[in-house]
Design a protein around this motif. Sequence first.
Motif: not given
Length: 243
Positions: A116-119, A137-145, A199-203, A229-234
């Motif tokens: 699962x992804x959240x933000x 917005x990033x979370x939803x797009x990453x979810x779709x991809x 496991x859940x990733x926070x964006x 886990x933590x995901x980010x662009x930068x």
Amino acid sequence: MVHDWRALGREFSVRMRRTAQGYCWLCGYANAVICGCCTTCFADLPRLAPANLRPAGASDHCLYWLAAASYQPPVDRWLQQFKFQQQPALAKHFAALIAAQALAFHKQQRMRLPQCLTSVPMPNQRWRQRGYNQAALLGREVSRMLGIPYQDCVSIQGHKGEHFTAQHRLSASARAQAMQQRFIVREADTFAHLASLEHVAVIDDVITTGNTISAVALALLEAGVGMVSGWALAYTPAEQVKG
């Protein structure tokens, strides 16, 4: 140095029109072919290797930190367009970079992707000013991809978030203090669902000290998630973070 603000404004308007027509988001001139960039600008991005960026011995609540690029030129001004210049369309380009980095990292580590992804949530006052939460917005797009479900399940506790100073304006120590007890999983029926997730990733858009991501992770762990886990662009390198 004296700036001709009208000329700069005209130049910015022209550049935005050109990017809307398929030109590079960064230089505004050449054709965009990769993640909204021309080949030259894409090659200039300070890309990071698909590795765990969480400092050794860190006391945060994340399993690992992952980011696609270093928070330095031109990524810093690219993100400023996204956050402060009303360019939500950039989310799909940033999400492609995050998704590619996540796939590379998990393949390298022989790990399964999160279930699962959240933000990171945004204070209501700031959402009203901006009109969107860039992390969501990033979370939803990453979810779709990636085909991973996205759940908007974390909120800012109480009304404190309405008066918080923007995190990018705070020192590292002030960030840590501001994040204490800030987030909560808001819906009772969500707890049962999250408790079943390993496991859940926070964006978020940027990981600086990691305090924000860690505070969201703590709320999820307290709701029963196995690991976060933590995901980010930068990612902001440690030497750039003010103490």
